[in-house]
Design an enzyme around this catalytic site. Structure first.
Site, PDB file in Angstrom:
ATOM      1  N   LYS A   8       0.852  -1.196   0.000  1.00  0.00           N
ATOM      2  CA  LYS A   8       0.000   0.000   0.000  1.00  0.00           C
ATOM      3  C   LYS A   8       0.880   1.236   0.000  1.00  0.00           C
ATOM      4  O   LYS A   8       2.054   1.196   0.391  1.00  0.00           O
ATOM      5  CB  LYS A   8      -0.929   0.036   1.214  1.00  0.00           C
ATOM      6  CG  LYS A   8      -0.262  -0.012   2.601  1.00  0.00           C
ATOM      7  CD  LYS A   8       0.206   1.286   3.206  1.00  0.00           C
ATOM      8  CE  LYS A   8       0.744   1.088   4.619  1.00  0.00           C
ATOM      9  NZ  LYS A   8       1.631   2.156   5.090  1.00  0.00           N
ATOM     10  N   ASP A 131      -2.694  -1.714  11.089  1.00  0.00           N
ATOM     11  CA  ASP A 131      -2.982  -1.470   9.670  1.00  0.00           C
ATOM     12  C   ASP A 131      -3.264  -2.763   8.904  1.00  0.00           C
ATOM     13  O   ASP A 131      -3.373  -2.748   7.687  1.00  0.00           O
ATOM     14  CB  ASP A 131      -1.869  -0.644   9.007  1.00  0.00           C
ATOM     15  CG  ASP A 131      -0.555  -1.393   8.905  1.00  0.00           C
ATOM     16  OD1 ASP A 131      -0.426  -2.460   9.544  1.00  0.00           O
ATOM     17  OD2 ASP A 131       0.343  -0.917   8.186  1.00  0.00           O
TER      18      ASP A 131
END
Ligand code: C5P
Length: 296
Positions: A8, A131
């Site tokens: 990401k 996360d």
């Protein structure tokens, strides 16, 4: 079964403030990108994890922990062999270990036919790290809370980036970076909301939408980062932004050719990559049918 564990980038990352539980409240617009590890999951009697492409791998540990967590939650007694091929630079701010862990949960849920819902997989992911829930589905999302509260937003189609990961060896980096934050690094989350609105309107992002509250702290914690950052901006003639808590930095590229040209230029400074946005990290899975539920 073979899975891609996508990296990401944080298009925005704002730290709103410190909480009583020691964590920080965030607002971050995050997007999966085409840079990916590969994870092969096969039937086996015991739980085995192995890795190629990295000598000492903190990410293997997260794969093993994710597997053990799903097994203990579901009472699963069968094993599995998990073989990870690393391509995402570790501990760089690109979420490699977190993506590997989330993919392990999703992949083992399928292999073992465990029927754990997306919402429950997401909760297990949050127990492993702040996360990790995002990577259960991937795509584009606004992360809030300590990172575990997710709001899906329309993903960007085919946005290319050039990414540079300078060499680094800061241990326990994420905790260090949070500790190094000062009150002046905190912001309201407005830039993230504005950037998310751009995606909701299905418009293109530009550099005015990008921000990262770790920038000052990362420049002070990672030796040489400021010089490398400046040199990257000079070589590629554009602004770069930090991803996560760094030290990876990225810039927008106009197309694949531009991203590749810039990555070739930056290779002298570290590990350089061309990557594009990935809309649905789980498009190929049976599981994808469930994802319209959205995040809980
Ligand atoms: O949740 P995770 O284990 O990834 O977090 C690692 C460390 O990073 C935490 O122990 C905490 O010190 C810090 N952290 C934080 N605020 C967040 C996420 C992580 O302070 N939102």
């Amino acid at each position: 079964m073979l899975y891609r564990c996508y990296a990401k980038i944080n298009l925005t990352l704002e730290i709103l403030g410190r909480r009583d539980d020691g964590y920080h409240d965030l607002a971050s617009l995050v997007h999966t990108i085409s840079l990916a590890d590969k994870l092969r999951i096969e039937h086996a009697d015991d739980l085995l994890t192995r890795v190629e492409g990295l000598d000492i791998d903190p990410d293997t540990n997260l794969v093993a922990r994710a597997a053990a967590l799903l097994a203990s939650t579901t009472g699963e007694r069968r094993g599995a062999e998990l073989s990870l091929v690393k391509r995402i630079p570790a501990a760089a701010g690109l979420g490699g270990g977190s993506s590997d862990a989330a993919t392990t949960l999703v992949g083992l849920n399928a292999l073992w036919n465990s029927h754990v819902s997306v919402a429950d997989l997401t909760r297990l992911a949050a127990d492993l790290g702040s996360d990790i829930p995002f990577f259960v589905r991937g795509g584009a999302a606004v992360m809030r809370g300590r990172g575990e509260q997710l709001e899906a937003v329309p993903p960007l189609g085919g946005q290319w980036f050039v990414i540079l990961v300078p060499p680094h060896d800061v241990l326990d980096k994420t905790r260090w970076l949070y500790t190094a934050l000062e009150a002046s690094d905190f912001s309201s989350g407005e830039t993230t909301e504005a950037a998310a609105d751009v995606l909701r309107r299905r418009q293109a992002l530009d550099v005015t939408h990008l921000v990262n509250g770790f920038e000052r702290a990362a420049r002070s914690v990672f030796p040489g980062l400021s010089a490398t950052w400046a040199e990257a901006q000079r070589l590629a003639a554009r602004p770069f932004f930090l991803s996560g808590a760094g030290p990876a930095v990225f810039a927008l590229a106009s197309d694949r050719a531009d991203a590749r040209r810039q990555a070739a230029r930056l290779a002298q400074l570290g590990s350089a990559h061309a990557a594009r946005t990935v809309k649905h990290a789980r498009a190929s899975l049976k599981f994808a049918a469930e994802t319209s539920i959205g995040y809980s």
